[in-house]
Design a protein around this motif. Sequence first.
Motif, PDB file in Angstrom:
ATOM      1  N   VAL B  11     -16.304 -11.600  10.721  1.00  0.00           N
ATOM      2  CA  VAL B  11     -16.149 -10.234  11.222  1.00  0.00           C
ATOM      3  C   VAL B  11     -15.780 -10.340  12.700  1.00  0.00           C
ATOM      4  CG1 VAL B  11     -17.223  -7.979  11.535  1.00  0.00           C
ATOM      5  CG2 VAL B  11     -17.964  -9.443   9.664  1.00  0.00           C
ATOM      6  N   ASN B  14     -16.034 -13.734  14.243  1.00  0.00           N
ATOM      7  CA  ASN B  14     -17.294 -14.485  14.128  1.00  0.00           C
ATOM      8  C   ASN B  14     -17.640 -14.708  12.672  1.00  0.00           C
ATOM      9  OD1 ASN B  14     -17.756 -14.315  16.963  1.00  0.00           O
ATOM     10  ND2 ASN B  14     -18.530 -12.229  16.646  1.00  0.00           N
ATOM     11  N   ILE B  16     -20.006 -14.697   9.883  1.00  0.00           N
ATOM     12  CA  ILE B  16     -21.311 -14.077   9.640  1.00  0.00           C
ATOM     13  C   ILE B  16     -21.945 -14.633   8.365  1.00  0.00           C
ATOM     14  CG2 ILE B  16     -22.559 -11.895   9.359  1.00  0.00           C
ATOM     15  CD1 ILE B  16     -21.116 -12.031  12.033  1.00  0.00           C
ATOM     16  N   PRO B  35     -34.205 -11.480   7.904  1.00  0.00           N
ATOM     17  CA  PRO B  35     -34.347 -10.853   9.217  1.00  0.00           C
ATOM     18  C   PRO B  35     -33.143  -9.991   9.608  1.00  0.00           C
ATOM     19  CG  PRO B  35     -34.058 -13.244   9.413  1.00  0.00           C
ATOM     20  CD  PRO B  35     -34.222 -12.943   7.971  1.00  0.00           C
ATOM     21  N   ASN B  36     -33.347  -9.159  10.590  1.00  0.00           N
ATOM     22  CA  ASN B  36     -32.268  -8.327  11.120  1.00  0.00           C
ATOM     23  C   ASN B  36     -31.094  -9.212  11.534  1.00  0.00           C
ATOM     24  OD1 ASN B  36     -34.796  -6.396  12.694  1.00  0.00           O
ATOM     25  ND2 ASN B  36     -33.554  -5.765  10.969  1.00  0.00           N
ATOM     26  N   SER B  38     -29.080 -10.920   9.738  1.00  0.00           N
ATOM     27  CA  SER B  38     -28.844 -12.148   8.982  1.00  0.00           C
ATOM     28  C   SER B  38     -27.593 -12.054   8.107  1.00  0.00           C
ATOM     29  CB  SER B  38     -30.074 -12.478   8.131  1.00  0.00           C
ATOM     30  OG  SER B  38     -30.378 -11.393   7.278  1.00  0.00           O
ATOM     31  N   GLY B  39     -27.078 -10.830   7.919  1.00  0.00           N
ATOM     32  CA  GLY B  39     -25.825 -10.690   7.154  1.00  0.00           C
ATOM     33  C   GLY B  39     -25.962  -9.948   5.842  1.00  0.00           C
ATOM     34  N   LYS B  40     -27.078  -9.249   5.660  1.00  0.00           N
ATOM     35  CA  LYS B  40     -27.315  -8.542   4.396  1.00  0.00           C
ATOM     36  C   LYS B  40     -26.291  -7.420   4.190  1.00  0.00           C
ATOM     37  CE  LYS B  40     -31.566  -7.457   5.529  1.00  0.00           C
ATOM     38  NZ  LYS B  40     -31.552  -8.002   6.911  1.00  0.00           N
ATOM     39  N   THR B  42     -23.525  -7.101   5.727  1.00  0.00           N
ATOM     40  CA  THR B  42     -22.201  -7.719   5.666  1.00  0.00           C
ATOM     41  C   THR B  42     -21.859  -8.092   4.226  1.00  0.00           C
ATOM     42  OG1 THR B  42     -22.509  -8.591   7.886  1.00  0.00           O
ATOM     43  CG2 THR B  42     -20.807  -9.639   6.555  1.00  0.00           C
ATOM     44  N   TYR B  53     -13.692  -7.181   7.086  1.00  0.00           N
ATOM     45  CA  TYR B  53     -14.593  -8.235   6.642  1.00  0.00           C
ATOM     46  C   TYR B  53     -13.758  -9.284   5.923  1.00  0.00           C
ATOM     47  CZ  TYR B  53     -18.365  -5.271   8.126  1.00  0.00           C
ATOM     48  OH  TYR B  53     -19.214  -4.528   8.894  1.00  0.00           O
ATOM     49  N   GLN B  85     -26.732   1.761   3.961  1.00  0.00           N
ATOM     50  CA  GLN B  85     -27.885   1.732   4.856  1.00  0.00           C
ATOM     51  C   GLN B  85     -27.839   2.958   5.772  1.00  0.00           C
ATOM     52  OE1 GLN B  85     -28.244  -1.907   7.129  1.00  0.00           O
ATOM     53  NE2 GLN B  85     -30.155  -1.265   8.102  1.00  0.00           N
ATOM     54  N   GLU B 171     -31.148  -1.172   1.999  1.00  0.00           N
ATOM     55  CA  GLU B 171     -32.304  -0.562   2.670  1.00  0.00           C
ATOM     56  C   GLU B 171     -32.479   0.906   2.304  1.00  0.00           C
ATOM     57  OE1 GLU B 171     -33.205  -1.483   6.662  1.00  0.00           O
ATOM     58  OE2 GLU B 171     -32.145  -3.410   6.605  1.00  0.00           O
ATOM     59  N   HIS B 203     -36.501  -4.717   3.548  1.00  0.00           N
ATOM     60  CA  HIS B 203     -37.375  -5.470   4.442  1.00  0.00           C
ATOM     61  C   HIS B 203     -38.812  -5.454   3.937  1.00  0.00           C
ATOM     62  CE1 HIS B 203     -34.581  -6.398   7.611  1.00  0.00           C
ATOM     63  NE2 HIS B 203     -34.160  -5.143   7.644  1.00  0.00           N
TER      64      HIS B 203
HETATM   65  N1  LIG Z   1     -17.731  -5.593  13.786  1.00  0.00           N
HETATM   66  C1  LIG Z   1     -18.522  -6.606  14.140  1.00  0.00           C
HETATM   67  N2  LIG Z   1     -18.165  -7.447  15.121  1.00  0.00           N
HETATM   68  C2  LIG Z   1     -18.941  -8.485  15.477  1.00  0.00           C
HETATM   69  N3  LIG Z   1     -20.128  -8.749  14.894  1.00  0.00           N
HETATM   70  C3  LIG Z   1     -20.529  -7.953  13.897  1.00  0.00           C
HETATM   71  C4  LIG Z   1     -19.755  -6.839  13.463  1.00  0.00           C
HETATM   72  N4  LIG Z   1     -20.422  -6.229  12.471  1.00  0.00           N
HETATM   73  C5  LIG Z   1     -21.561  -6.930  12.281  1.00  0.00           C
HETATM   74  N5  LIG Z   1     -21.628  -7.935  13.148  1.00  0.00           N
HETATM   75  C6  LIG Z   1     -22.734  -8.901  13.277  1.00  0.00           C
HETATM   76  O1  LIG Z   1     -22.985  -9.500  12.042  1.00  0.00           O
HETATM   77  C7  LIG Z   1     -24.349  -9.848  11.938  1.00  0.00           C
HETATM   78  C8  LIG Z   1     -24.881  -9.402  10.590  1.00  0.00           C
HETATM   79  O2  LIG Z   1     -24.957  -7.991  10.552  1.00  0.00           O
HETATM   80  P1  LIG Z   1     -25.491  -7.220   9.303  1.00  0.00           P
HETATM   81  O3  LIG Z   1     -25.335  -5.780   9.549  1.00  0.00           O
HETATM   82  O4  LIG Z   1     -24.878  -7.766   8.076  1.00  0.00           O
HETATM   83  O5  LIG Z   1     -27.032  -7.606   9.329  1.00  0.00           O
HETATM   84  P2  LIG Z   1     -28.217  -7.140   8.389  1.00  0.00           P
HETATM   85  O6  LIG Z   1     -28.761  -8.357   7.791  1.00  0.00           O
HETATM   86  O7  LIG Z   1     -27.793  -6.075   7.505  1.00  0.00           O
HETATM   87  O8  LIG Z   1     -29.270  -6.593   9.450  1.00  0.00           O
HETATM   88  P3  LIG Z   1     -30.319  -5.377   9.396  1.00  0.00           P
HETATM   89  O9  LIG Z   1     -31.514  -5.890   8.714  1.00  0.00           O
HETATM   90  O10 LIG Z   1     -30.598  -5.092  10.806  1.00  0.00           O
HETATM   91  O11 LIG Z   1     -29.646  -4.241   8.694  1.00  0.00           O
HETATM   92  C9  LIG Z   1     -25.029  -9.190  13.129  1.00  0.00           C
HETATM   93  O12 LIG Z   1     -25.287 -10.179  14.093  1.00  0.00           O
HETATM   94  C10 LIG Z   1     -24.030  -8.213  13.644  1.00  0.00           C
HETATM   95  O13 LIG Z   1     -24.124  -8.010  15.028  1.00  0.00           O
END
Ligand SMILES: Nc1ncnc2c1ncn2[C@@H]1O[C@H](COP(=O)(O)OP(=O)(O)OP(=O)(O)O)[C@@H](O)[C@H]1O
Lengths: 482, 250
Positions: B11, B14, B16, B35-36, B38-40, B42, B53, B85, B171, B203
């Motif tokens: 993404v 980066n 992910i 954890p927050n 972690s990429g869920k 995504t 993506y 979410q 979530e 969570h």
């Molecule tokens: N458009 C973007 N550009 C850069 N990084 C991104 C982008 N979108 C998401 N990320 C990064 O990807 C990583 C995973 O994000 P994601 O939303 O999948 O996490 P999550 O596991 O769902 O977290 P949470 O529990 O907080 O919902 C995070 O570090 C986030 O900052």
Amino acid sequence: MAAVKETVETVGEVEKYKYGFSTEIESEKAPIGLTEDTVRYISAKKDEPEWMLEWRLEAFRRWKNMKEPTWAKVFYPTMDYQNAYYYAAPKQTVAPESLDEVDPKLLETYEKLGIPLEEQKMLAGVAVDAVFDSVSVVTTFKEKLKEAGVIFCPISEAIRDYPELVKKYLGSVVPVTDNFFATLNSAVFSDGSFVYIPKGVRCPMELSTYFRINEKQTGQFERTLIVAEEGSYVSYLEGCTAPQRDENQLHAAVVELVAMDDAEIKYSTVQNWYPGDEEGKGGIYNFVTKRGDCRGRNSKISWTQVETGSAITWKYPSCILRGDNSRGEFYSIAISNTKQQVDSGTKMIHLGKNTSSRIVSKGISAGGSSNTYRGLVSVHKKAENVRNFTQCDSLLIGDKCSAHTVPYIEAKNPTAILEHEATTSKISDEQLFYCMQRGVPEEEAVALIVNGFCRDVLQQLPMEFAVEAQKLVGISLEGSVG
Amino acid sequence: MLEIKNLHVEVGGNEILKGIDLEVGAGEVHAIMGPNGSGKSTLSYVLSGREGYEVTQGSIAYKGQDVLEMSVDERAAAGIFLAFQYPIEIPGVTTMTFLKTALNAQRKARGEEELDAVKFLKLVREKAKPLNVTDEMLKRPLNVGFSGGEKKRAEILQMAILEPWFAILDETDSGLDIDALKTVSEGVNALRSPERSMLVITHYQRLLDYIVPDKVHVLSKGRIVKTGGKELALELEKSGYAEYGADEAA
Ligand SMILES: Nc1ncnc2c1ncn2[C@@H]1O[C@H](COP(=O)(O)OP(=O)(O)OP(=O)(O)O)[C@@H](O)[C@H]1O
Ligand SMILES: [Mg+2]
């Protein structure tokens, strides 16, 4: 209603402009160009009384000395007024008395347009006057309206049958010399509708007119006059389409509304003139003067417009709020796509005490189009306690289009309370993704979001037409994403 | 039903997701915890086809089809559903209109007959009632001014009406009060069937008391680091993600 049904059914297969066909029908035209003789020709064709001819000639003389306005944010090559036809009528020897006598080809055309001309289909109870090029073809439901005392007929007929009414009101809201296009219209208008609602009568059905330009190189100059006497009510709708042609065609209409004490006129337009192709070739130049006069106390005039077609739209339906406590409303959706140019808005002229107005304008620009809202709210010195609320929202689709908001405010009385809100937004990727995740294809998703954006205005339209307008919104934005 | 192999996702340049392998069989419910950051979410976006993506490696097969070849709406019509979410506001479009548009678009894409207004209304009423979605809410523009809990209930209502084959709940429990959690869970459970699978991102173990999963996966820093039965959720509740390196990830 059949019109709606057909629209709904055809939406799936519609490509760009579904009204782009033309009808092969023999027609009778005035010689090309515009001279005093053209004016006389038109007047003679209509069997007009001398006073009407004089009125036209006066307009023509004035027009010759007028210049085309240039203040609007629209650009187009200079028009050659001598290289156009000012009158074209489907050839027919005797005027039709009933539908059976109307050229079946014409009826077919209207059917393609989804207009339910045949009375048996008209259970929905909309009375239709259809104007094909320059003449009014047939007015349905005349009898039923007559019972209620309502006059709804082609204006050419009204000039012959109700000369006193026409003389009294024609040009009383939009004076002959009002502006270049209105003056031109006054000289050469060929047909249009006349509506008269007597005192205390609530018009028993929606009245509706469909305008169709069919002939090549032909301008359409219709004239509509609606008079609502004390305590009466009428809801009127006009729809417009034209065939797809490479050249630009001029449409310069004039609409005048007069509302007396406690009267209400609701005027809705769904304008879908041919907008031109992707490169901006062809399309209708829509230069229209629409004005309502709230002449009586507690009167109300409400304009609702859905503008999706035309290469150029130059249109400012206005209200003169003369009677105390009168109210003016303007609800507008203006969509521009490809190379379309829209400069539209309203004028609310507050002359009476306690007058109020409400303006809700939704401009949607896509493709490489330009969309300008131009509005005036003017409060006269003697107009106490005026209120106006204006809301102008613009929605941009893509990054090659533009939106402009040009509000003019003149408040000469300190008691006025004028509110103005404006927003500009874009359809977000998030919204599109959300809709598509639910299974809605991209173009449909855009249409859904845009319809949501326009909701406040769509709600003002009579039900059947709201459905039709929603479909139109989708069609006009096809190809605007992706 | 769903087979993810060595999935790498970037993404904004980066990486992910760094090699996910996951198989969900028909009728199974899998929970994803982690954890927050972690990429869920995504993962849920990649499955549903969101732009931006980018899959750099690996494959996703759904009912034997290559999902990555399908557009967002095609995936939806094929039965992939994502309960967001953070549900998106659609101003001016009532919940009712939105639902009808979505359902009929899917039916059309599948070559089924579209529902008329009467049949549709009946269906909505029937599905809305157990979820405590009122008529008043159905008449309001979708998600506009909805409370957190109302938004989540509206998501589950959409799922109940669209009847997807593979549902991802991101979530869905967050922001729900205790009663709503129960109502929503019951709504979800009502949809469980031998032909329908679910991926439940959460969570909190509490949700999994109601929606009992067949498997629980722990996602950390873009990788599935542990897989277990429903008791894994209980363990996590007690000890947190420390042993999976969550302190760095969060
Ligand atoms: N458009 C973007 N550009 C850069 N990084 C991104 C982008 N979108 C998401 N990320 C990064 O990807 C990583 C995973 O994000 P994601 O939303 O999948 O996490 P999550 O596991 O769902 O977290 P949470 O529990 O907080 O919902 C995070 O570090 C986030 O900052
Ligand atoms: Mg998340």
